[in-house]
Design a protein around this motif. Structure first.
Motif, short mmCIF file in Angstrom:
data_model
loop_
_atom_site.label_atom_id
_atom_site.label_comp_id
_atom_site.label_asym_id
_atom_site.label_seq_id
_atom_site.Cartn_x
_atom_site.Cartn_y
_atom_site.Cartn_z
N SER A 293 0.81 -1.30 -0.18
CA SER A 293 0.02 0.12 0.04
C SER A 293 0.86 1.16 0.08
CB SER A 293 -0.99 0.14 1.20
OG SER A 293 -1.78 -1.12 1.08
N PHE A 294 1.81 1.22 0.74
CA PHE A 294 2.65 2.33 0.92
C PHE A 294 3.49 2.54 -0.43
CE2 PHE A 294 1.93 2.38 5.35
CZ PHE A 294 2.13 3.73 5.63
N ALA A 295 4.00 1.39 -0.58
CA ALA A 295 4.92 1.47 -1.95
C ALA A 295 4.03 1.99 -3.31
CB ALA A 295 5.55 0.24 -2.32
N ILE A 296 2.72 1.65 -3.54
CA ILE A 296 2.19 1.91 -4.57
C ILE A 296 1.68 3.37 -4.38
CG2 ILE A 296 -0.18 1.54 -5.61
CD1 ILE A 296 0.37 -1.54 -5.04
N ALA A 297 1.05 3.90 -3.27
CA ALA A 297 0.89 5.24 -2.98
C ALA A 297 2.20 6.12 -3.30
CB ALA A 297 0.32 5.32 -1.60
N ASP A 298 3.20 5.64 -3.27
CA ASP A 298 4.58 6.43 -3.42
C ASP A 298 5.07 6.34 -4.75
OD1 ASP A 298 6.20 7.96 -2.15
OD2 ASP A 298 7.68 6.44 -2.04
N GLY A 299 4.07 5.43 -5.74
CA GLY A 299 4.62 5.48 -7.24
C GLY A 299 4.86 4.40 -7.85
N TYR B 225 9.66 -5.77 -9.28
CA TYR B 225 9.66 -7.23 -9.11
C TYR B 225 9.60 -7.66 -7.65
CZ TYR B 225 10.83 -12.25 -10.12
OH TYR B 225 10.77 -13.40 -9.74
N VAL B 226 10.38 -6.80 -6.81
CA VAL B 226 10.24 -7.04 -5.29
C VAL B 226 8.99 -6.93 -4.81
CG1 VAL B 226 11.12 -6.36 -3.05
CG2 VAL B 226 12.59 -6.47 -5.03
N LEU C 89 -1.79 7.58 0.89
CA LEU C 89 -2.73 6.29 0.95
C LEU C 89 -4.07 6.81 0.69
CD1 LEU C 89 -1.12 4.73 4.02
CD2 LEU C 89 -1.04 4.07 1.86
N LYS C 90 -4.45 7.78 1.41
CA LYS C 90 -5.92 8.37 1.07
C LYS C 90 -6.12 8.98 -0.30
CE LYS C 90 -7.37 9.23 5.67
NZ LYS C 90 -7.78 10.46 6.71
N GLU C 91 -5.20 9.50 -0.86
CA GLU C 91 -5.31 10.25 -2.18
C GLU C 91 -5.22 9.08 -3.28
OE1 GLU C 91 -1.78 12.87 -2.42
OE2 GLU C 91 -2.71 14.01 -0.54
N ASN C 92 -4.45 7.94 -3.01
CA ASN C 92 -4.41 6.90 -4.10
C ASN C 92 -4.90 5.61 -3.71
OD1 ASN C 92 -2.31 8.35 -5.90
ND2 ASN C 92 -1.34 8.34 -3.79
N LYS C 93 -5.89 5.68 -2.71
CA LYS C 93 -6.51 4.52 -2.47
C LYS C 93 -7.27 3.69 -3.61
CE LYS C 93 -10.26 2.86 0.54
NZ LYS C 93 -11.30 3.44 1.61
#
Length: 137
Positions: free
Chosen positions: A36-42, A52-53, A94-98
């Motif tokens: 969640s954090f990584a995807i929210a961070d792009g 891949y990780v 996180l909220k912005e990219n939920k």
């Protein structure tokens, strides 16, 4: 939301966690936060580098959930709103990219669940074939 019939987390570690149930709970929770954090961070799961990780992290969580906790396919994405609700005030991305997080995790989880089901089916068929040939070990 109840996603498993294996009972609640009990905090067992090491040799005390003989069925690895609590290890699976911890890994899944950690992986839901990480993704969640990584995807929210792009970052995005893919076949190269950090992507891949992330893909490997998601697949490990899905495998633990389905194989160790008897979770149904699609369980993992249901954890994303919990992560967002828990940490969104401290990490507004996180909220912005939920919705984006949910979409990416859904797609990755569905893809891997299909692959995992095929692999397990293949393994079970091979196991039966080997048993019929008397090769049980």
């Amino acid at each position: 939301a109840k996603l498993t019939d294996k009972g609640p987390y009990t905090g067992r570690v090491g040799a005390d966690d003989d069925d690895l149930k609590d290890t699976a709970y911890r890994a899944i929770a950690d992986h839901a936060r990480t993704l969640s954090f990584a995807i929210a961070d792009g970052a995005v799961p893919n076949n190269e580098g950090r992507g891949y990780v992330l893909r490997r992290i998601l697949r490990r969580a899905v495998r633990y959930g389905q194989q160790m906790l008897n979770c149904s396919p699609g369980f993992f994405v249901k954890l994303v709103p919990i992560v967002v609700d828990t940490f969104g005030d401290f990490f507004p991305e996180l909220k912005e990219n939920k919705q984006t997080i949910i979409e990416i995790v859904t797609e990755e989880e569905q893809s891997f669940s299909t692959t995992l089901d095929r692999g397990i089916k293949f393994f079970e068929e091979l196991k039966v074939e080997l048993q019929e040939e008397g090769k049980t070990e």
